[in-house]
Design an enzyme around this catalytic site. Structure first.
Site, PDB file in Angstrom:
ATOM      1  N   CYS A  83      -9.202   7.948 -10.447  1.00  0.00           N
ATOM      2  CA  CYS A  83      -8.924   6.762  -9.587  1.00  0.00           C
ATOM      3  C   CYS A  83      -9.117   5.410 -10.404  1.00  0.00           C
ATOM      4  CB  CYS A  83     -10.338   6.618  -8.624  1.00  0.00           C
ATOM      5  SG  CYS A  83     -10.496   8.393  -8.054  1.00  0.00           S
ATOM      6  N   LYS A 142      -6.111   4.816 -13.191  1.00  0.00           N
ATOM      7  CA  LYS A 142      -4.941   5.142 -12.590  1.00  0.00           C
ATOM      8  C   LYS A 142      -4.652   3.653 -11.737  1.00  0.00           C
ATOM      9  CE  LYS A 142      -4.234   8.178  -9.297  1.00  0.00           C
ATOM     10  NZ  LYS A 142      -4.255   9.477  -8.792  1.00  0.00           N
ATOM     11  N   TYR A 152       0.073  13.631  -4.338  1.00  0.00           N
ATOM     12  CA  TYR A 152      -0.204  12.081  -4.541  1.00  0.00           C
ATOM     13  C   TYR A 152      -0.359  11.803  -6.076  1.00  0.00           C
ATOM     14  CZ  TYR A 152      -5.218  13.187  -5.336  1.00  0.00           C
ATOM     15  OH  TYR A 152      -6.434  13.541  -6.047  1.00  0.00           O
ATOM     16  N   GLU A 170      -2.128  -7.788  11.823  1.00  0.00           N
ATOM     17  CA  GLU A 170      -2.402  -8.161  13.140  1.00  0.00           C
ATOM     18  C   GLU A 170      -1.199  -7.124  13.834  1.00  0.00           C
ATOM     19  OE1 GLU A 170      -0.495 -11.702  14.787  1.00  0.00           O
ATOM     20  OE2 GLU A 170       0.525 -11.895  12.721  1.00  0.00           O
ATOM     21  N   HIS A 200      -3.216 -14.350  12.451  1.00  0.00           N
ATOM     22  CA  HIS A 200      -1.831 -14.686  12.283  1.00  0.00           C
ATOM     23  C   HIS A 200      -1.846 -15.790  11.205  1.00  0.00           C
ATOM     24  CE1 HIS A 200       2.343 -14.963  13.513  1.00  0.00           C
ATOM     25  NE2 HIS A 200       2.213 -16.359  13.283  1.00  0.00           N
ATOM     26  N   CYS A 211     -12.904  10.649 -11.617  1.00  0.00           N
ATOM     27  CA  CYS A 211     -12.530   9.388 -11.229  1.00  0.00           C
ATOM     28  C   CYS A 211     -12.656   8.133 -12.110  1.00  0.00           C
ATOM     29  CB  CYS A 211     -13.490   8.908  -9.765  1.00  0.00           C
ATOM     30  SG  CYS A 211     -13.129   7.361  -9.038  1.00  0.00           S
ATOM     31  N   GLU A 226       2.026   8.874  -7.228  1.00  0.00           N
ATOM     32  CA  GLU A 226       1.283   7.792  -7.863  1.00  0.00           C
ATOM     33  C   GLU A 226       2.017   7.520  -9.460  1.00  0.00           C
ATOM     34  OE1 GLU A 226      -2.586   7.730  -5.383  1.00  0.00           O
ATOM     35  OE2 GLU A 226      -2.708   8.390  -7.227  1.00  0.00           O
TER      36      GLU A 226
END
Length: 450
Positions: free
Chosen positions: A47, A50, A176, A444, A439, A42, A180
């Site tokens: 992670c 990247k 993934y 939302e 909002h 990682c 990515e």
């Protein structure tokens, strides 16, 4: 019997370090062996670096989008060498932090390769040590398919040390990691061809997520060759000549001297001596029970070397649960239900809970109601871009329980992290409905879907 350590950890990645430190906090005498950089996949080749490249890849679009808000055109070019150097410097900084954390926790660090000699003895370099309990956290590594010329490709680890930006990049793999990097490199201006063995990327994810990301990737100029495999790779004076077999029958494409093989990962178990300690391996991974215990009662394993979910936060939680149970007097296990995850593609995706397909299979199609919303976020209105955000809730009709939440769009991971708390707690659709939205935000939409 007296041992040198109460706990010896093999592997200095996120899971191993988290376990060692937690056990040491409870007063255990802990040793840890790592022959590579601290932090594991990682921190060093996963992670963190990247995600830094993901951020880098978003600037060209942001420069263009700013014109819709009245900013003058921006002319900017990427200094690849500076970017790569900055990314490497950050990983080195994190290596130092992990070192200081171990020092502060009084964990004895061995900078060498460790191998099991028996259930309580570890050979670390030229030294032999003994431990009451042993935890294996050696992680995994990328693998290349066995085809002619595969030695001419790179793996995902190598993307962080390339000295030049590839102009024409072929990526083999629809998981993934492949997705990515395809989005990163396209965002940075490279021509990208992605080759996948199925008709869609991201096998195992919700179908709406797969479809939405794939359509967007193609819209952004990534060429995806579906139902296709690479049969051979030849290095020529013009670049890499790549032979394909698939939907378009046999075809040849040309890439730079760089082609990324992102077709999978497997546990790093070679020369670990598992057979010397009676540790069982199933389907190339260390088999563990719900307490992370292997077939040998005093040896445990966490993280990507096991047959559980391979995510960094999972490895950390597994390790801390082990330490809490055996050294802290707080027996607990890792729960693998409703573990959130993300794909840092462009657009980004995040998910928690069951996919629509999984929910229908588990509860019956008539018992599931799906709430779905797809819209253009306000941010893209002035730039005039047709970027879409997808939000989706999978609900069990009888109980109103939200079984899954899925999103594709900007800040999906940040939003789903909060939604994951509600899903983990067993929130109902009525709980979402009763929550007042903020909002104007995209988030939302999760509390206004009808």
């Amino acid at each position: 019997m007296s041992y040198d350590f109460d706990l010896f950890v093999i592997g200095g990645g996120s899971g191993g370090i988290a376990t060692a430190r937690r056990a040491a906090e409870y007063g255990a005498k802990v040793g840890l062996a790592e022959n590579n950089r601290l932090g594991g996949t990682c921190v060093n080749v996963g992670c963190i670096p990247k995600k830094l490249m993901v951020y880098t890849s978003h600037f060209p679009a942001a420069f263009q989008e700013s014109q819709g808000y009245g900013w003058s055109p921006v002319k900017s070019t990427l200094d690849w060498s500076k970017m790569i150097t900055s990314v490497q410097q950050e990983t080195q900084r994190l290596n130092g932090i992990y070192q200081r954390m171990l020092d502060k926790s009084n964990v004895e660090l061995y900078r060498d390769y460790a191998k099991l000699l028996d259930p309580h003895t570890i050979e670390v370099g030229n030294t032999k040590v003994t431990a009451d309990k042993i935890l294996i956290a050696v992680g995994g590594h990328p693998v290349r398919p066995n085809i002619p010329g595969i030695e001419n490709t790179i793996i995902s680890d190598d993307m962080f040390t390339l000295t030049e930006q590839p102009k024409r990049l072929v990526i083999w793999g629809g998981g993934y990691i492949g997705v990515e990097f395809a989005c990163i490199m396209r965002g940075l201006g490279s021509d990208v061809i992605q080759i996948i063995r199925r008709d869609k990327i991201l096998n195992g994810f919700d179908e709406d997520i797969r479809t939405t990301i794939q359509e967007s990737m193609e819209h952004h100029g990534i060429q995806i060759l579906k139902n296709t495999i690479i049969t051979s790779i030849e290095k020529t004076s013009q670049g890499l000549k790549i032979a394909l077999k698939g939907d378009k029958n046999n075809e040849m494409i040309l890439a730079d001297t760089v082609s990324l093989a992102a077709t999978g990962r497997k546990p790093s178990l070679d020369n670990l001596g598992l057979e010397n300690a009676g540790v069982e391996v199933k389907q190339e991974a260390i088999a563990v029970d719900k307490y992370s215990c292997t077939s040998q009662e005093n040896i445990y394993a966490v993280g990507d070397c096991t047959d559980q979910i391979n995510l960094t936060p999972v490895a950390i939680n597994e390790g801390r649960a082990f330490a809490d149970t055996h050294f802290g007097g707080k027996s607990r296990i890792m729960s693998y239900e409703n573990v959130p995850s993300a794909v840092f593609s462009t657009p980004e995706a995040a998910t928690v809970g069951l996919t629509e397909e999984e929910a229908k299979e588990q509860y019956g199609e008539g018992s599931i109601k799906v709430y779905r919303s797809k819209f253009r976020p306000m941010y893209y209105v002035l730039p005039g871009k047709e970027e879409k955000t997808l939000m989706k809730l999978v609900v069990h009709q009888e109980t109103e329980k939200v079984l899954g939440a899925h999103m594709v769009g900007d800040y999906a991971a940040e939003i789903i992290q909060g939604v994951a708390i509600a899903v983990k707690m067993g929130a109902k659709k009525s709980d979402f409905d009763a929550t007042v939205g903020i909002h104007p935000t995209s988030a939302e939409e999760f509390v206004t879907m009808r």
